[in-house]
Design a protein around this motif. Structure first.
Motif, PDB file in Angstrom:
ATOM      1  N   PHE A  66       0.846  -1.183   0.000  1.00  0.00           N
ATOM      2  CA  PHE A  66       0.000   0.000   0.000  1.00  0.00           C
ATOM      3  C   PHE A  66       0.889   1.243   0.000  1.00  0.00           C
ATOM      4  N   VAL A  67       0.310   2.374  -0.341  1.00  0.00           N
ATOM      5  CA  VAL A  67       1.046   3.639  -0.294  1.00  0.00           C
ATOM      6  C   VAL A  67       1.286   3.961   1.179  1.00  0.00           C
ATOM      7  N   THR A  68       2.520   3.765   1.615  1.00  0.00           N
ATOM      8  CA  THR A  68       2.862   3.823   3.035  1.00  0.00           C
ATOM      9  C   THR A  68       3.913   4.890   3.258  1.00  0.00           C
ATOM     10  N   ARG A  69       3.641   5.804   4.199  1.00  0.00           N
ATOM     11  CA  ARG A  69       4.540   6.934   4.410  1.00  0.00           C
ATOM     12  C   ARG A  69       4.742   7.217   5.892  1.00  0.00           C
ATOM     13  N   ARG A  70       5.829   7.902   6.171  1.00  0.00           N
ATOM     14  CA  ARG A  70       6.178   8.276   7.538  1.00  0.00           C
ATOM     15  C   ARG A  70       5.394   9.518   7.980  1.00  0.00           C
ATOM     16  N   ASN A  71       4.828   9.435   9.189  1.00  0.00           N
ATOM     17  CA  ASN A  71       4.149  10.579   9.816  1.00  0.00           C
ATOM     18  C   ASN A  71       3.177  11.279   8.882  1.00  0.00           C
ATOM     19  N   GLU A  72       2.374  10.487   8.184  1.00  0.00           N
ATOM     20  CA  GLU A  72       1.249  10.975   7.391  1.00  0.00           C
ATOM     21  C   GLU A  72       0.035  10.116   7.705  1.00  0.00           C
ATOM     22  N   PRO A  73      -1.169  10.683   7.627  1.00  0.00           N
ATOM     23  CA  PRO A  73      -1.493  12.074   7.340  1.00  0.00           C
ATOM     24  C   PRO A  73      -1.325  13.005   8.543  1.00  0.00           C
ATOM     25  N   TYR A  74      -0.854  12.439   9.669  1.00  0.00           N
ATOM     26  CA  TYR A  74      -0.604  13.228  10.866  1.00  0.00           C
ATOM     27  C   TYR A  74       0.800  12.936  11.373  1.00  0.00           C
ATOM     28  N   GLY A  75       1.262  13.767  12.278  1.00  0.00           N
ATOM     29  CA  GLY A  75       2.559  13.547  12.892  1.00  0.00           C
ATOM     30  C   GLY A  75       2.604  14.163  14.269  1.00  0.00           C
ATOM     31  N   PRO A  76       3.755  14.119  14.931  1.00  0.00           N
ATOM     32  CA  PRO A  76       3.870  14.664  16.294  1.00  0.00           C
ATOM     33  C   PRO A  76       3.413  16.102  16.425  1.00  0.00           C
ATOM     34  N   LYS A  77       3.645  16.895  15.397  1.00  0.00           N
ATOM     35  CA  LYS A  77       3.254  18.315  15.465  1.00  0.00           C
ATOM     36  C   LYS A  77       1.755  18.489  15.580  1.00  0.00           C
ATOM     37  N   ASP A  78       0.984  17.446  15.227  1.00  0.00           N
ATOM     38  CA  ASP A  78      -0.473  17.498  15.306  1.00  0.00           C
ATOM     39  C   ASP A  78      -0.993  17.022  16.658  1.00  0.00           C
ATOM     40  N   GLY A  79      -0.101  16.665  17.548  1.00  0.00           N
ATOM     41  CA  GLY A  79      -0.512  16.261  18.887  1.00  0.00           C
ATOM     42  C   GLY A  79      -1.112  14.880  18.987  1.00  0.00           C
ATOM     43  N   VAL A  80      -0.732  13.968  18.070  1.00  0.00           N
ATOM     44  CA  VAL A  80      -1.376  12.656  18.022  1.00  0.00           C
ATOM     45  C   VAL A  80      -0.560  11.548  18.679  1.00  0.00           C
ATOM     46  N   THR A  81       0.578  11.873  19.288  1.00  0.00           N
ATOM     47  CA  THR A  81       1.457  10.823  19.804  1.00  0.00           C
ATOM     48  C   THR A  81       1.442  10.733  21.331  1.00  0.00           C
ATOM     49  N   HIS A  82       0.374  11.174  21.944  1.00  0.00           N
ATOM     50  CA  HIS A  82       0.302  11.161  23.409  1.00  0.00           C
ATOM     51  C   HIS A  82       0.493   9.759  23.976  1.00  0.00           C
ATOM     52  N   THR A  83      -0.246   8.773  23.465  1.00  0.00           N
ATOM     53  CA  THR A  83      -0.134   7.415  23.986  1.00  0.00           C
ATOM     54  C   THR A  83       1.270   6.867  23.776  1.00  0.00           C
ATOM     55  N   LEU A  84       1.843   7.110  22.604  1.00  0.00           N
ATOM     56  CA  LEU A  84       3.203   6.629  22.334  1.00  0.00           C
ATOM     57  C   LEU A  84       4.196   7.178  23.342  1.00  0.00           C
ATOM     58  N   VAL A  85       4.131   8.478  23.595  1.00  0.00           N
ATOM     59  CA  VAL A  85       5.085   9.108  24.502  1.00  0.00           C
ATOM     60  C   VAL A  85       4.833   8.677  25.946  1.00  0.00           C
ATOM     61  N   GLU A  86       3.580   8.738  26.376  1.00  0.00           N
ATOM     62  CA  GLU A  86       3.238   8.489  27.775  1.00  0.00           C
ATOM     63  C   GLU A  86       3.508   7.047  28.183  1.00  0.00           C
TER      64      GLU A  86
END
Length: 265
Positions: free
Chosen positions: A188-208
């Motif tokens: 599949f069309v697979t990309r890094r930090n798309e369509p969201y990334g850390p700057k969008d505030g979506v990595t809370h669970t990963l960090v915590e």
């Protein structure tokens, strides 16, 4: 805020899974308890992607079966509380999502916000922390993988990306997965930090729960038009399962230069 007829917010599928992967699905459900009167939204909004991640729970369960992984997930809509956001984030209880105003989230008092946090976020946070702690006491390795889906069209713009491999400061697992993409057939069309990334505030669970504990971690985003049938879900699970199962030969040393306080794995 929940009645005796309501389910608990935190649930675990395959709790005795023997695999190293621990799956998390924060946006698994669009359910809203009756006391909230649908937050003042119409049915079409409540069934749309603003309320949940369509197909994400089914994909997570299929991955759990394939990898013999445990899966923890939230039983209520992210419109009540987004468990992938910390309590201090305005988007944890959104007043607007994409083009939809959310009347039931407007003008909440501090007490009402605290009730939402205690009712929906704390059980989820504590449940996930408890699973990680229990695995640690047993000496089990844990690879934290969160699973989400995203809409093909956002604010009128079509998205080409089909699978996103997301990470915060710890990119070890994401790098390993993305390194395999070119070698897989039918990819599949697979990309890094798309369509969201850390700057969008979506990595809370990963960090915590991942970074702070020194665990390998990654967030997976799948375009939800690729999860409309069981056959599509099975195909996507096979693809992602292959990326996750990268073998024991990788160098998983925690980066020496980091501003995180988590222990090294």
């Amino acid at each position: 805020m929940l009645s005796g007829d309501d389910d608990l917010p935190f649930a675990v599928f395959n709790p005795h899974g023997r695999g190293d992967v621990l799956l998390v699905c924060e946006h698994a459900s669009a359910a809203i308890p009756g006391v909230f009167a649908d937050l003042g939204l119409q049915r079409h909004a409540l069934s749309s992607h603003i309320a949940w991640d369509p197909g994400a729970l089914e994909l997570s369960m299929q991955l759990a079966k394939m990898l013999d992984a445990s899966l923890c997930y939230q039983r209520y809509s992210r419109l009540l509380y987004d468990c992938n956001r910390p309590p201090e984030s305005p988007s944890a209880i959104p007043e607007k999502s994409e083009v939809y105003d959310i009347p039931g989230n407007r003008h909440l008092s501090a007490r009402e916000r605290d009730q939402r946090i205690e009712t929906f976020y704390r059980p989820f946070e504590q449940g996930l922390s408890g699973l990680l702690e229990a695995r640690g006491k047993l000496g089990r390795q844990t690879v934290l993988v969160t699973v989400h889906s995203f809409t093909p069209v956002f604010f009128g713009r079509a998205r080409e990306v089909e699978v996103g491999i997301l990470h915060d400061v710890d990119r070890r697992l994401a790098d390993a997965m993305l390194g395999q993409v070119e070698s897989l057939e039918g990819r599949f069309v697979t990309r890094r930090n798309e369509p969201y990334g850390p700057k969008d505030g979506v990595t809370h669970t990963l960090v915590e729960h991942g970074v702070k504990n020194g665990l390998l971690n990654v967030m997976i985003e799948v375009r939800n038009d690729l999860l409309r049938s069981q056959e599509e879900i099975n195909a996507m699970a096979a693809y992602l399962g292959g990326l996750i199962c990268i073998g024991p030969t990788q160098d998983w040393a925690w980066p020496r230069k980091t501003n995180q306080t988590g222990r090294r794995p």
